[in-house]
Design a protein around this motif. Structure first.
Motif, short mmCIF file in Angstrom:
data_model
loop_
_atom_site.label_atom_id
_atom_site.label_comp_id
_atom_site.label_asym_id
_atom_site.label_seq_id
_atom_site.Cartn_x
_atom_site.Cartn_y
_atom_site.Cartn_z
N GLY A 457 0.94 -1.19 -0.02
CA GLY A 457 -0.01 0.10 -0.07
C GLY A 457 0.98 1.24 -0.02
O GLY A 457 1.98 1.19 0.76
N GLY A 458 0.39 2.23 -0.70
CA GLY A 458 1.03 3.53 -0.71
C GLY A 458 0.23 4.62 0.03
O GLY A 458 -0.89 4.91 -0.09
N VAL A 465 -3.35 5.95 -1.39
CA VAL A 465 -3.24 6.13 -2.69
C VAL A 465 -3.14 4.99 -3.51
O VAL A 465 -3.21 4.93 -4.97
CB VAL A 465 -2.27 7.28 -3.25
N ALA A 466 -2.73 3.80 -3.10
CA ALA A 466 -2.39 2.80 -3.77
C ALA A 466 -2.54 1.54 -3.10
O ALA A 466 -2.49 1.26 -1.81
CB ALA A 466 -0.84 2.64 -4.21
N TRP A 467 -3.04 0.33 -3.72
CA TRP A 467 -3.50 -0.86 -2.83
C TRP A 467 -2.94 -1.94 -3.89
O TRP A 467 -3.68 -2.03 -4.76
CB TRP A 467 -4.91 -0.84 -2.52
N LYS A 505 -12.54 3.10 -1.22
CA LYS A 505 -12.38 3.95 -2.55
C LYS A 505 -10.97 4.25 -2.60
O LYS A 505 -10.58 5.01 -1.83
CB LYS A 505 -13.19 4.91 -2.55
N ILE A 506 -10.04 3.53 -3.34
CA ILE A 506 -8.78 3.84 -3.50
C ILE A 506 -8.49 3.81 -4.81
O ILE A 506 -8.78 3.04 -5.66
CB ILE A 506 -7.85 2.82 -2.96
N GLU A 507 -7.94 5.04 -5.46
CA GLU A 507 -7.63 5.50 -6.68
C GLU A 507 -7.11 4.50 -7.45
O GLU A 507 -7.27 4.13 -8.50
CB GLU A 507 -6.94 6.79 -6.66
N GLY A 561 -16.58 3.63 0.07
CA GLY A 561 -17.02 3.89 -1.39
C GLY A 561 -18.65 4.18 -1.35
O GLY A 561 -18.84 5.00 -0.21
N ASP A 562 -19.25 3.91 -2.34
CA ASP A 562 -20.86 4.52 -2.33
C ASP A 562 -21.90 3.75 -1.82
O ASP A 562 -22.89 3.95 -1.90
CB ASP A 562 -21.05 4.59 -3.86
N ASP A 563 -21.60 2.47 -1.20
CA ASP A 563 -22.51 1.53 -0.70
C ASP A 563 -22.60 2.32 0.72
O ASP A 563 -21.72 2.03 1.51
CB ASP A 563 -21.86 0.19 -0.58
#
Length: 731
Positions: A457-458, A465-467, A505-507, A561-563
């Motif tokens: 992960g970052g 920002v990263a996974w 939610k990870i970009e 996220g959206d849930d």
């Protein structure tokens, strides 16, 4: 094995035929949207007055629900009967439940396609609408029969607690008085039957509204399990299986075994050497006297550490991509901080309290098998194939079973095949009961696969920002009839579920998979893929949040996220536990986790300390569960409590270790589970929901491991265990 005919099952307006025993009703609704297979042949939609229907109303007013799912403690007898009783307006005292016969044409699991079976926490989910319709149809027929008898409009008749009433005339009667007349009426079309509005429910979702139907018989000893079967002339059979997976019998000497009093015969079968006796004890003693030479040339001889090392090496490179978005490699390269860790998960046995057992009587005309069958359609077909019969010539009578946790849901029907093989080897003159001992169970394979997750992960500016999650493991789907449903583009969906679609939610995201070939037989285990993905995902996100200095609850809230159901469930457990942070005082800490499995959202907060013996001590667990509309709150709580205990025992102690291919653990003395004094206090909050019901048999298991691990990381000098079990037996 080829799947059954998958042509679409059509509705029939005439779903009731004549019966001399009362009213029987069946109903069919379309399969779940997105189900991989359609329902079975059109002619199967016609109900028959045999047991092949969902509801049977006796002339004594009893209402029996024929349950297509096995009852092994998870509650379908009570849950499905509650749905029927609600729509019929029956009195709970008149409700009964029994297993339906093996008949995929009528009793297929709508989530599986043309297969009758139990699994994936689908019992309530796939039957809810179906049995509501069946119950409402039965009620409508009884009301119409009463209206015809009393010569009054059906709309003027009310039903309450199993009694039909016409207020104007003062007439009333119980279900049984109209059962025969109702059985002669044409069933209304589904569109003509009114289902209750949920605001009218008096049983579904009501606290304490019903008592479990199977409890009285299980507590007074009248409940019948396979182990209780004692038929005249029956032989009890145990099989000596090879000490290495993949080994075969080269030769054997049965002279001493046959000298044991009560031993009748010894036969070689495809899985080993079978000992036939007049009862269980001589069969076991006879097996101990066997002298067997095994051909181990094709056997799996690697130990757990060697397999684990190979998995870890594979995890250093990307596998087949299960899901990805953004650019993980670029984002990791530019991150302010990169966190990397690895989680390793051992083989696990299921160890239900009743080991595998089964009864079979057969001849060239047909066979009757009685056992705790979890996937009746497959077991029926496999038994038929071994005995040279047609599937319709094999009657599978599903028995109550003492647990399963996935063990009885064999996708290749191994046990059913062995049952048929030992029966065939001795011939049809005597029925057989095949018994597995606890040692057979622990050493018998079909384990939860061994897995490795390599996580990276970052972080940049305190933000994830990263996974990246590279998973290495073994598929139990390949080579089964479920492969076409669950295996696509090199990905076994059961291996990555919960990891390829995380709630955060990870970009920049990637989940990839390596499938390894190992000669250890594996199988679905309670909560399937989520049993390892839930731990890896929830431990890793917690580690990232801790590194970024964020609160475990609020940090997750910001990442969701959206849930909205994730937020609602996590907030519910935080409120229940009066969350104010991980510190709990007195050498204790709290850990958080949330996992969605089989459509159900479960969040745990665990309060943990490190005991004087160096082992984690879990004092309390708070649980919030959103399983959609709840049918039986008591069963939901019981399944959450049971899942917590089951999961906790295994993450602390559970491990099947191989040394040179041989299994080290044999019984509960070495395959350690949770003991009664180690069970934590538990509080369960059921989140109110109007969504469709989802299952509860499995989703309580995955979050407990990471909740405990995350608490341990918040203790002074603590860290998250990266290789399970947390308490390892000395090698």
């Amino acid at each position: 094995m080829a799947p059954a005919d998958s042509t679409t099952l059509k509705l029939s307006r005439r779903t009731v035929l004549k019966s001399t025993s009362g009213l029987v009703v069946a109903a069919y609704l379309a399969p779940f949207a997105g189900s991989a297979l359609a329902a079975t042949k059109a002619k199967a939609a016609q109900s028959v007055f045999a047991p092949n229907a969902f509801i049977r109303v006796g002339t004594d007013s009893t209402v029996t629900v024929l349950v297509k799912h096995i009852e092994f403690g998870q509650g379908p007898f009570t849950g499905l009967a509650t749905i029927v009783a609600e729509e019929m307006d029956a009195d709970w005292a008149q409700m009964r439940a029994e297993h339906a016969p093996a008949d995929a044409k009528l009793y297929n699991n709508l989530a599986f396609g043309p297969v009758q079976g139990t699994g994936g926490s689908t019992a309530i989910a796939n039957s809810y609408d179906q049995l509501r319709q069946a119950g409402a149809t039965a009620r409508a027929l009884l009301v119409q029969a009463a209206a015809n008898s009393w010569r009054v409009p059906a709309k003027d008749i009310t039903v309450e607690r199993g009694v039909l009433r016409h207020a104007a005339s003062g007439k009333q009667g119980r279900f049984g008085e109209f059962a025969l007349a109702a059985s002669r009426l044409p069933a209304p079309a589904p569109t003509e039957v009114r289902l209750k509005d949920p605001s009218e429910f008096r049983l579904i979702g009501r606290e304490g509204a019903v008592r479990k139907l199977d409890v009285p018989a299980k507590t007074n000893g009248t409940a019948q399990f396979t182990i209780d079967i004692h038929e005249p002339n029956m032989l009890t059979v145990v099989v000596a299986h090879p000490p290495l997976f993949g080994a075969k019998v080269a030769s054997f000497d049965a002279i001493e075994a046959l000298a044991v009093k009560g031993v009748v015969e010894v036969k070689q079968v495809p899985t080993g050497v079978a000992v036939y006796a007049e009862s269980t004890w001589p069969a076991i003693k006879g097996r101990e006297k066997l002298r067997i030479t095994w051909d181990e040339s094709a056997a799996e001889k690697r130990g757990s550490e060697q397999i684990l090392a190979e998995y870890r090496a594979a995890a250093r490179s990307p596998g087949a991509v299960a899901d990805a978005h953004g650019n993980v490699d670029t984002s990791l390269a530019s991150a302010e901080r990169v966190i990397e860790t690895e989680y390793a998960f051992p083989y696990l046995a299921h160890s239900p309290m009743e080991p595998l057992d089964g009864f079979l009587r057969w001849n060239d005309k047909g066979a009757t098998a009685r056992f705790g069958s979890q996937i009746q359609t497959l077991d029926q077909a496999v038994i038929a194939g071994v005995l040279g019969l047609k599937p319709e010539q094999v009657a599978v009578e599903t028995m109550l079973a003492g647990g399963s946790f996935g063990r009885r849901g064999e996708m290749g029907s191994d046990f059913a095949a062995e049952l048929a093989q030992v029966a065939k080897a001795i011939g049809p003159a005597r029925p057989v009961k095949l018994m597995w001992t606890r040692d057979d169970d622990v050493q018998g394979g079909r384990y939860r696969p061994l897995f490795v997750h390599r996580m990276r992960g970052g972080l940049r500016g305190g933000k994830v920002v990263a996974w990246s999650d590279t998973i290495v493991g073994q598929s139990f789907i390949q080579g089964t009839m479920f492969e076409s449903m669950l295996f696509k583009n090199g990905i076994d969906a059961t291996m990555v579920e919960g990891a390829n679609e995380i709630p955060y939610k990870i970009e920049n995201f990637r989940c990839d998979l390596h499938i390894q070939k190992v000669g250890v037989p594996t199988l679905s285990w309670r909560s399937v893929g989520s049993t390892h993905t839930g731990y890896a995902v929830e431990c890793f996100v917690d580690q990232l949040l801790q590194t970024a200095g964020q609160d475990p609850v609020e940090g997750r809230m910001a990442l969701f996220g959206d849930d909205p159901r994730f937020k609602t469930t996590l907030r519910a457990v935080a409120d229940l536990a009066k969350w104010s942070g991980p510190a709990a005082g007195s050498g204790r800490a709290r850990g958080v986790s949330i996992v969605k499995a089989f459509g159900t959202y479960v969040a745990h907060i665990a309060e943990v300390s490190m005991g004087e013996n160096g082992e984690p001590r879990v004092h309390k667990v708070w649980c919030a569960v959103d399983c959609g509309r709840v049918v039986n709150p008591d069963i939901v709580r019981a399944q959450m409590e049971g899942g917590i205990g089951f999961g906790l025992g295994h993450i602390l102690y559970g491990e099947i270790r191989l040394e040179g291919g041989r299994r080290v653990q044999r019984n509960f003395d070495t395959y350690r589970s949770l003991r009664i004094h180690e069970m934590p206090a538990i509080e369960v909050k059921i989140v109110d929901s109007t969504e469709k019901p989802t299952g509860v048999g499995e989703p309580g298991v995955p979050p407990i491991g990471p909740a405990v691990a995350n608490a341990l990381a918040r203790l002074a000098g603590g860290e998250r265990p990266r290789q399970l079990p947390m308490v390892r037996e000395a090698a």
